[in-house]
Design a protein around this motif. Structure first.
Motif, PDB file in Angstrom:
ATOM      1  N   THR A  68       0.202  -0.888   8.367  1.00 27.88           N
ATOM      2  CA  THR A  68      -0.070   0.467   8.838  1.00 27.88           C
ATOM      3  C   THR A  68      -0.098   0.456  10.349  1.00 27.88           C
ATOM      4  O   THR A  68      -0.699  -0.439  10.945  1.00 27.88           O
ATOM      5  CB  THR A  68      -1.431   0.960   8.313  1.00 27.88           C
ATOM      6  N   GLU A  80      -4.137  -5.076   0.475  1.00 21.83           N
ATOM      7  CA  GLU A  80      -4.779  -3.878  -0.099  1.00 21.83           C
ATOM      8  C   GLU A  80      -5.801  -4.215  -1.182  1.00 21.83           C
ATOM      9  O   GLU A  80      -6.675  -3.404  -1.474  1.00 21.83           O
ATOM     10  CB  GLU A  80      -3.708  -2.970  -0.709  1.00 21.83           C
ATOM     11  N   ILE A 131      -7.953   0.393   4.558  1.00 22.99           N
ATOM     12  CA  ILE A 131      -7.601   0.787   5.919  1.00 22.99           C
ATOM     13  C   ILE A 131      -8.754   1.573   6.542  1.00 22.99           C
ATOM     14  O   ILE A 131      -8.969   1.529   7.761  1.00 22.99           O
ATOM     15  CB  ILE A 131      -6.264   1.567   5.929  1.00 22.99           C
TER      16      ILE A 131
END
Ligand code: 9UX
Length: 66
Positions: free
Chosen positions: A4, A46, A51
């Protein structure tokens, strides 16, 4: 692994770069700061890290994730 790119305001010197990269690292992810571009590329698993937690870690150091 997920990647990201976050826009982060308030990083102005090399120490900021270190502080942000350390915050990301302490949150269990890997961060690479682009100081001129005001961007942080975060690579994370993940299954282990959200995040949101990475963003919170950066903001805890006094920078703004926008
Ligand atoms: Mo440099 Mo960054 O003196 O918050 S560490 S500006």
């Amino acid at each position: 692994m997920a990647n990201t790119v976050m826009k982060v305001e308030g990083m102005t010197c090399g120490h900021c770069v270190s502080a942000v990269e350390k915050a990301v690292s302490d949150a269990g992810a890997s961060g690479k700061v682009d100081l001129a571009g005001k961007k942080v590329t975060v690579e994370y698993d993940e299954a282990k890290v959200t995040i949101e937690a990475v963003k919170a870690a950066i903001e805890d150091q006094g920078y703004d994730v926008v």
